[in-house]
Design a protein around this motif. Sequence first.
Motif, PDB file in Angstrom:
ATOM      1  N   ASP A 180      -0.525  14.246 -20.396  1.00  0.00           N
ATOM      2  CA  ASP A 180      -1.161  13.994 -19.091  1.00  0.00           C
ATOM      3  C   ASP A 180      -1.230  12.500 -18.796  1.00  0.00           C
ATOM      4  OD1 ASP A 180      -1.587  16.731 -19.291  1.00  0.00           O
ATOM      5  OD2 ASP A 180      -3.658  16.519 -19.936  1.00  0.00           O
ATOM      6  N   ASP A 202       2.249  13.408 -16.201  1.00  0.00           N
ATOM      7  CA  ASP A 202       1.406  14.546 -15.835  1.00  0.00           C
ATOM      8  C   ASP A 202       1.976  15.325 -14.661  1.00  0.00           C
ATOM      9  OD1 ASP A 202      -1.179  15.949 -16.345  1.00  0.00           O
ATOM     10  OD2 ASP A 202      -1.413  15.521 -14.211  1.00  0.00           O
ATOM     11  N   GLN A 203       1.777  16.632 -14.725  1.00  0.00           N
ATOM     12  CA  GLN A 203       2.356  17.502 -13.696  1.00  0.00           C
ATOM     13  C   GLN A 203       1.798  17.255 -12.305  1.00  0.00           C
ATOM     14  OE1 GLN A 203       0.727  21.724 -13.896  1.00  0.00           O
ATOM     15  NE2 GLN A 203       0.877  21.211 -16.052  1.00  0.00           N
ATOM     16  N   GLU A 236       6.328  16.863 -16.971  1.00  0.00           N
ATOM     17  CA  GLU A 236       5.727  18.195 -17.018  1.00  0.00           C
ATOM     18  C   GLU A 236       5.731  18.827 -15.629  1.00  0.00           C
ATOM     19  OE1 GLU A 236       2.034  18.015 -20.015  1.00  0.00           O
ATOM     20  OE2 GLU A 236       1.543  17.399 -17.995  1.00  0.00           O
TER      21      GLU A 236
HETATM   22 MG    MG Z   1      -1.799  18.983 -18.119  1.00  0.00          MG
END
Ligand code: MG
Length: 278
Positions: A180, A202-203, A236
């Motif tokens: 993250d 991080d997504q 991600e």
């Molecule tokens: Mg995450």
Amino acid sequence: RAKHEGRNRYCFFSDELEKQVLQRHSLQIKLREAINNNEIQVFYQPKVELSSGKLIGFEALARLQDEDGNFISPCEFIPLAEETGQITALGLQVLEKACAQAALWHQTSCDASISVNVSVGQFGENDFVETVLSTLEKTGLPPEQLELEVTESALMSDNDKSYSILSELCKRGIKVSIDDFGTGYSSLSYLKKFRVDILKIDQSFVKDMLLDASDLDIVKTIISLANSMKLHTIAEGIETPEQRDALLSLGCQIGQGYYFSRPMPADQLEDYFQSHQP
Ligand code: MG
Ligand code: C2E
Ligand code: MG
Ligand code: MG
């Protein structure tokens, strides 16, 4: 009237609170049972080389199933496990299962690496490194195949301790990624001090990078920061080919997300192996 409203409000909050307390209590019991009975499940999400789709490794993700077969989100039970001191036992169970699975794949299917999430509480345990080493020994997984995902907050909670843990892991050949990345601390000076291998973008940034210029800027910044510090990046939450293409053109080489595969139980990944072998 005010009094009446006040009383209603009191009732509303009290019912709501009671419901929450009961839910939390039943989740706590479920969690303890699952840990004690070795029933924490592990799903695996492929990590792939963005340019070729080639399989690089897997991330192990904990799953807890309720009596109806529904999966309870780790976003609910991981924080609870942290609060109730069960995170060490939970984390060990995931680590053991993931390493054993990866060792098996190593023998039968492929050389993919496995990454395992490590929570703040677990990372702070005095025997953390020993536990990891003994798990590797027990399962026969080579240390080079293991990657540990820690968050910025885990690293920052005790600087000196983190420093020695990371050095020890490095000495053994175990890789460390920061999960993250970009959502935690604004200060980046710890990257200079701590020895880590990978930044996981991080997504939340990936999600909107093609819609929101500031998210795109953050992604660009993380990738160039990683390049200049000789770290790898993993993106991600890739859900579309457009996101993959954009990340690739920015110089990010590895990614994971629903576009490639959702997290799945080990036995459902056999098909994936067939079609994505290096
Ligand atoms: Mg995450
Ligand atoms: P994380 O480590 O950042 O894991 C990525 C999360 O994003 C996973 O959620 C994964 O299923 C989800 N994801 C993957 N690809 C996509 C995508 O394309 N779109 C979207 N929207 N989501 C995607 P999951 O499995 O629900 O886990 C949530 C978090 O719970 C993890 O975030 C991690 O912080 C924590 N967690 C999971 N397993 C463990 C564990 O064994 N130990 C610890 N300490 N934490 C864990
Ligand atoms: Mg992770
Ligand atoms: Mg993450």
